[in-house]
Every structure is written in structure tokens, then in C-alpha cells.
Design an enzyme around this catalytic site. Structure first.
Site, short mmCIF file in Angstrom:
data_model
loop_
_atom_site.label_atom_id
_atom_site.label_comp_id
_atom_site.label_asym_id
_atom_site.label_seq_id
_atom_site.Cartn_x
_atom_site.Cartn_y
_atom_site.Cartn_z
N LYS A 44 0.82 -1.22 0.00
CA LYS A 44 0.00 0.00 0.00
C LYS A 44 0.85 1.26 0.00
O LYS A 44 0.46 2.26 -0.59
CB LYS A 44 -1.08 -0.02 1.07
CG LYS A 44 -0.68 0.08 2.50
CD LYS A 44 -1.91 -0.16 3.38
CE LYS A 44 -1.61 -0.07 4.85
NZ LYS A 44 -1.60 1.31 5.35
N ARG A 64 1.42 6.09 -3.32
CA ARG A 64 2.32 7.03 -4.00
C ARG A 64 2.16 6.94 -5.51
O ARG A 64 2.18 7.95 -6.21
CB ARG A 64 3.76 6.79 -3.57
CG ARG A 64 4.04 7.26 -2.14
CD ARG A 64 5.36 6.74 -1.61
NE ARG A 64 5.68 7.29 -0.29
CZ ARG A 64 5.14 6.87 0.86
NH1 ARG A 64 4.24 5.89 0.86
NH2 ARG A 64 5.49 7.42 2.02
N ARG A 90 -6.41 10.60 15.10
CA ARG A 90 -4.96 10.58 14.92
C ARG A 90 -4.40 12.00 14.75
O ARG A 90 -5.10 12.89 14.27
CB ARG A 90 -4.60 9.68 13.73
CG ARG A 90 -5.04 8.25 14.01
CD ARG A 90 -4.77 7.32 12.86
NE ARG A 90 -3.34 7.19 12.61
CZ ARG A 90 -2.84 6.48 11.61
NH1 ARG A 90 -3.64 5.87 10.75
NH2 ARG A 90 -1.54 6.38 11.45
N GLN A 149 5.50 9.14 6.27
CA GLN A 149 4.32 9.89 5.83
C GLN A 149 4.61 11.39 5.87
O GLN A 149 4.27 12.12 4.93
CB GLN A 149 3.13 9.58 6.73
CG GLN A 149 2.64 8.15 6.60
CD GLN A 149 1.44 7.87 7.49
OE1 GLN A 149 0.89 8.78 8.12
NE2 GLN A 149 1.03 6.62 7.55
N ASP A 204 5.18 -1.15 11.18
CA ASP A 204 3.90 -1.81 10.96
C ASP A 204 3.93 -3.28 11.38
O ASP A 204 2.88 -3.93 11.47
CB ASP A 204 3.49 -1.70 9.48
CG ASP A 204 3.14 -0.27 9.11
OD1 ASP A 204 2.87 0.55 10.01
OD2 ASP A 204 3.14 0.05 7.90
N LYS A 262 -1.21 5.08 15.88
CA LYS A 262 -1.57 4.40 14.63
C LYS A 262 -3.10 4.22 14.60
O LYS A 262 -3.81 4.91 15.32
CB LYS A 262 -0.81 3.08 14.51
CG LYS A 262 0.70 3.28 14.33
CD LYS A 262 1.02 3.93 13.00
CE LYS A 262 2.51 4.11 12.77
NZ LYS A 262 2.80 4.88 11.56
N ARG A 279 -1.66 0.84 19.46
CA ARG A 279 -1.25 -0.56 19.26
C ARG A 279 -0.48 -1.12 20.45
O ARG A 279 -0.42 -2.35 20.60
CB ARG A 279 -0.44 -0.70 17.96
CG ARG A 279 -1.31 -0.54 16.73
CD ARG A 279 -0.56 -0.75 15.43
NE ARG A 279 -1.50 -0.63 14.31
CZ ARG A 279 -1.16 -0.35 13.05
NH1 ARG A 279 0.11 -0.17 12.74
NH2 ARG A 279 -2.06 -0.27 12.12
#
Ligand code: S3P
Length: 428
Positions: free
Chosen positions: A26, A31, A122, A168, A315, A342, A346
């Protein structure tokens, strides 16, 4: 097949064997569509079964006026068009929101970016503050989405020293820098995934990364391109951990993205004693692609993780916690407070879930301490977070729990829409 009800019950598998083709990465797919939208010419992206996050990026770009068609199954054609004012639904995808905000900072239009309840929780002030330095007007809602961006046709180039190694944020600043005249410099405290640099350089944009700083010289427009998106190494990670923890396991994955900045988990599992082979088979595009084979049956060793390596594992950390829960000695994770912002917190979600299935767990501000307990049956709250759902599906499959009751199996489709099919295929 996604389970009919979103709640599902999982148990240890007798064996794990097979060959898988994974969903598209992803990070690369987001992108690819955004860069194609800016390229000025028709581009083609090839990918099968994108997750919901990538579909959110496609939907937002369409809303802005970009023409995107799935001309034949898995073959997406993008025609860039002058973009227009819009209200954009980024769904669950932080990458969509932050990268599009960066793109919008360099376009003379107004757009409002919003998302689901998780995305609205977030932090967006970090990206907003960076983009304001280019001259864009960016308004958040108490630091969160909805966020409105009024961009400028020629934003100012900026020198940015990020306090977190976030791909990001780096990507958002680089996207704004494409429209600026002069050098945009973005420094991060450590390495992070480098898709922005690799892909833009491959598309002819003057961008380079050296000594912890990414330098982009604008104004620059990516050239139109044809790109096949490789399999997602973060999706591969589910099978790396599941097979590593299982006595009777061998899983092969083909067409996987083998960008070194995404392979932190491979190195970590090898350090813990797992047998993994990677082989690059294709270097024609911006990213190396190849196959990965993992075999189970070896005992794992405890591990301590912290510092710069965290960003390249970010991740994968929920799955790392599951691997840690297979080892009698305690393992520790530090410097990972980004996990708290996130799709859900998490750290909190993994600590709660691992406790529910009998592991020994201590919550730390910036990580956790985990060791093997007595595997038991537990009910897991995913909080709608795909990585939590997949981590506990792996825990059950590999026998770290005797049974797992997941409250939401469907959320795996955010990044891995074929996860349940692939699980059925390798446990058959
Ligand atoms: C991403 C970067 C990572 C990662 C996210 C995708 C990207 O976040 O968690 O899933 O595509 O740039 P940060 O590096 O911003 O923490």
C-alpha cells in the site's frame, strides 16, 4: 472468503504450507496514484486486490477530478487533470490523508480531508504545521481531521528537521516541495521507508537521500509511467511470523517488494533464529522485487528492539509481539511510542490482547516486555485495526493461543483483503 460475520474464532493449524501471492504494497500504491495524478500524462498502475486504504486514495483523487479507471482487471489507468475543490473521505488511511495534504499544499485550491473515527483521532497538527511553512493555509479541528488545506501554486521550499522518523511526514513535505522553486530539505532522526525517494527519482524528479537528509529540487513533475506494484512486505510479515512459530511450516511468497527499508522484520526474525531466504528476481522498476521462503520448527531466542530500527519495523511490531510471546525469556521493545497514534493505540491493544491469551506482558510507555506464558483461549478487541486483527489471527494459527475470538475479522481488508483466503489456503 471473508468470514460471514465479522467476528470469528481461530484455532491452531495442523500445518502451514503453500505458495502465496500477496496484496499490493500500500505504501507504493498510494504514491503511485498520487504521483500519476501529478504527472501530466497518462500512467498505468498494475495491481490486484488492493486493500481499502488504497481504494481511499483512488476515491479521493477521483473526487479531485483525476480520471482513474480499472481498464481491465488489475490494470488501472490514470489521466491527470487540473484538480478542483473537494471534500475528501480518506476512510481509515493516515497515509492517504497526510500524503494528499502535502500534494494539496502545492495546488491552488481548497480541499477538506476527513476520515473515519479512528482517523479523526490521529494527530494531524504535525503535518499541518509542516505544510504551513510552505505558505499553505492548513486548519485542523483541534489538531485532528477534518483538516482543510488551501494550497498555493508556488509554495515556498522549506528546510525541515523532523523529530520522528515518519515516511508519511517526509512524503507530505516532498510532495509540497515538488511545486516549490528551489531545494526542499527534509531531515529525519533515523532511516525510514524510502518509497518517496526511490519512486520520484525513477520518475525523473531530482531527489536524493544522503546522510539522513532528503533533498528535492523543484519545481519538478514526475514523468508519466507504467508500474507494477509488488506484493506487500507487511502482508508477508504475517506469514513470516506464523511459519516461524509453527513446527510444521514452509511458506513461499512470490512477487514481494524487497526494498531493504521494509525488511526490518526479516533481519529481526533471523536474529531470533528463524530460517528465511529472500531472492531478488526483478530490478526493472523503482523497487527490487523477489521471493521469500520461511520455514518453521526452530526455537526462537529473545530479542531487544529500540532506537533507529523501530521505524523500519513500525507496521510489523504487533506481529513481533506475537513472536516474543513464543519465547520463555523476556523480550523488550522500546522507542515505539508512535504505535500509540496508529489506527489504534497498538501498544495498549497488543498488551490487552496478549494478556487475554495467557502471555506474560508488561506495558511500557514506549513499548512492551513480553514472554511466553500458558497459552489459553481469549477474546480479542481489534479496535477495528487491521494489524491487530492479523496479529491475533497469526497468534491463534501458530498456537500462541489455544483459541482466539476476534471481534472484527473484516477489518483485515484495510491492508490485506485476501487474508482469510490465504489463511485457508496455507492451513488446508
Ligand atoms: C507509511 C509510513 C508508516 C507506516 C504506514 C505507511 C507510508 O508510517 O506506518 O503504514 O506509506 O509512508 P510513518 O513512517 O509515518 O510512521
Amino acid at each position: 472468503m471473508t468470514p460471514a460475520s465479522t467476528a470469528t474464532t481461530l484455532r491452531p493449524a495442523a500445518r502451514l504450507r503453500g505458495t502465496l501471492t500477496l496484496p499490493p504494497d500500500k505504501s507504493i500504491a498510494h504514491r503511485a496514484f498520487i504521483f500519476a495524478a501529478l504527472s501530466g500524462g497518462p500512467s498505468t498502475v498494475t495491481m490486484a486486490t488492493p486493500g481499502r486504504d488504497v481504494l481511499s486514495t483512488i476515491a479521493c483523487l477521483r473526487e479531485l477530478g483525476v480520471e482513474i479507471d480499472e481498464a481491465s482487471p488489475g490494470r488501472w489507468e490514470i489521466r491527470s487533470r487540473p484538480m478542483r475543490h473537494a471534500t475528501l473521505d480518506c476512510g481509515n488511511s493516515g497515509t492517504t490523508m497526510r500524503l494528499l495534504a502535502g500534494m494539496l499544499a502545492g495546488l491552488p485550491l481548497r480541499a477538506t480531508l476527513d476520515g473515519d473515527a479512528s482517523l479523526r483521532a490521529r494527530p494531524m497538527e504535525r503535518v499541518a504545521e509542516l505544510l504551513r511553512r510552505t505558505g499553505a493555509e492548513v486548519a485542523t479541528t483541534d489538531g485532528h481531521a477534518p483538516m482543510t488545506v488551501v494550497g498555493r501554486a508556488s509554495p515556498a521550499p522549506t528546510v525541515i528537521d523532523l523529530s520522528v522518523s515518519s515516511a508519511q511526514l517526509l512524503g507530505a513535505c516532498a510532495l509540497a516541495g515538488l511545486a516549490a522553486t528551489g531545494e526542499t530539505l527534509i531531515t529525519t532522526p533515523g532511516p525510514t521507508r524510502d518509497h518517496t525517494e526511490r519512486m520520484l527519482a525513477w520518475m525523473g524528479v531530482p531527489i536524493r537521500r544522503a546522510g539522513g537528509t532528503t533533498t528535492l529540487t523543484g519545481p519538478a513533475r514526475p514523468r508519466a509511467f507504467e508500474l507494477a506494484v509488488p506484493g506487500d512486505p507487511s502482508a508477508a510479515s504475517a506469514w513470516l511470523v506464523a511459519a516461524a512459530l509453527h513446527a510444521d511450516a514452509e511458506i513461499r511468497m512470490e512477487g514481494v517488494g524487497l526494498n531493504p527499508t521494509r525488511l526490518g522484520l526479516v533481519g529481526l526474525l533471523q536474529r531470533m533464529g528463524v530460517e528465511i531466504e529472500t531472492r531478488i528476481t526483478d530490478v526493472a522498476g523503482p523497487e527490487p522485487i523477489g521471493e521469500v521462503v520461511v520455514r518453521g520448527g526452530r526455537p526462537l531466542e529473545a530479542v531487544n528492539i529500540g532506537g533507529a530500527e523501530v521505524a523500519e519495523l513500525i507496521d510489523e511490531l504487533p506481529l513481533v509481539a506475537v513472536a516474543m510471546a513464543s519465547v520463555a525469556e523476556a523480550s523488550e521493545l522500546h522507542d515505539a511510542s508512535e504505535l500509540r497514534v496508529k489506527e489504534t493505540d497498538r501498544i495498549g491493544a497488543m498488551v490487552e490482547g496478549l494478556r487475554a491469551i495467557g502471555a506474560n506482558v508488561e506495558e511500557l510507555d514506549d513499548g512492551w516486555r513480553v514472554s511466553r506464558g500458558t497459552p489459553s483461549a481469549g477474546a480479542i478487541r481489534t479496535h477495528g485495526d487491521h494489524r491487530i486483527a492479523i496479529a491475533f489471527a497469526v497468534a491463534a494459527t501458530a498456537g500462541i493461543a489455544t483459541e482466539v475470538e476476534l471481534d472484527d475479522a473484516d477489518c483485515a481488508a484495510v491492508s490485506y483483503p485476501t487474508f482469510w483466503d490465504d489463511l485457508a489456503a496455507v492451513t488446508r
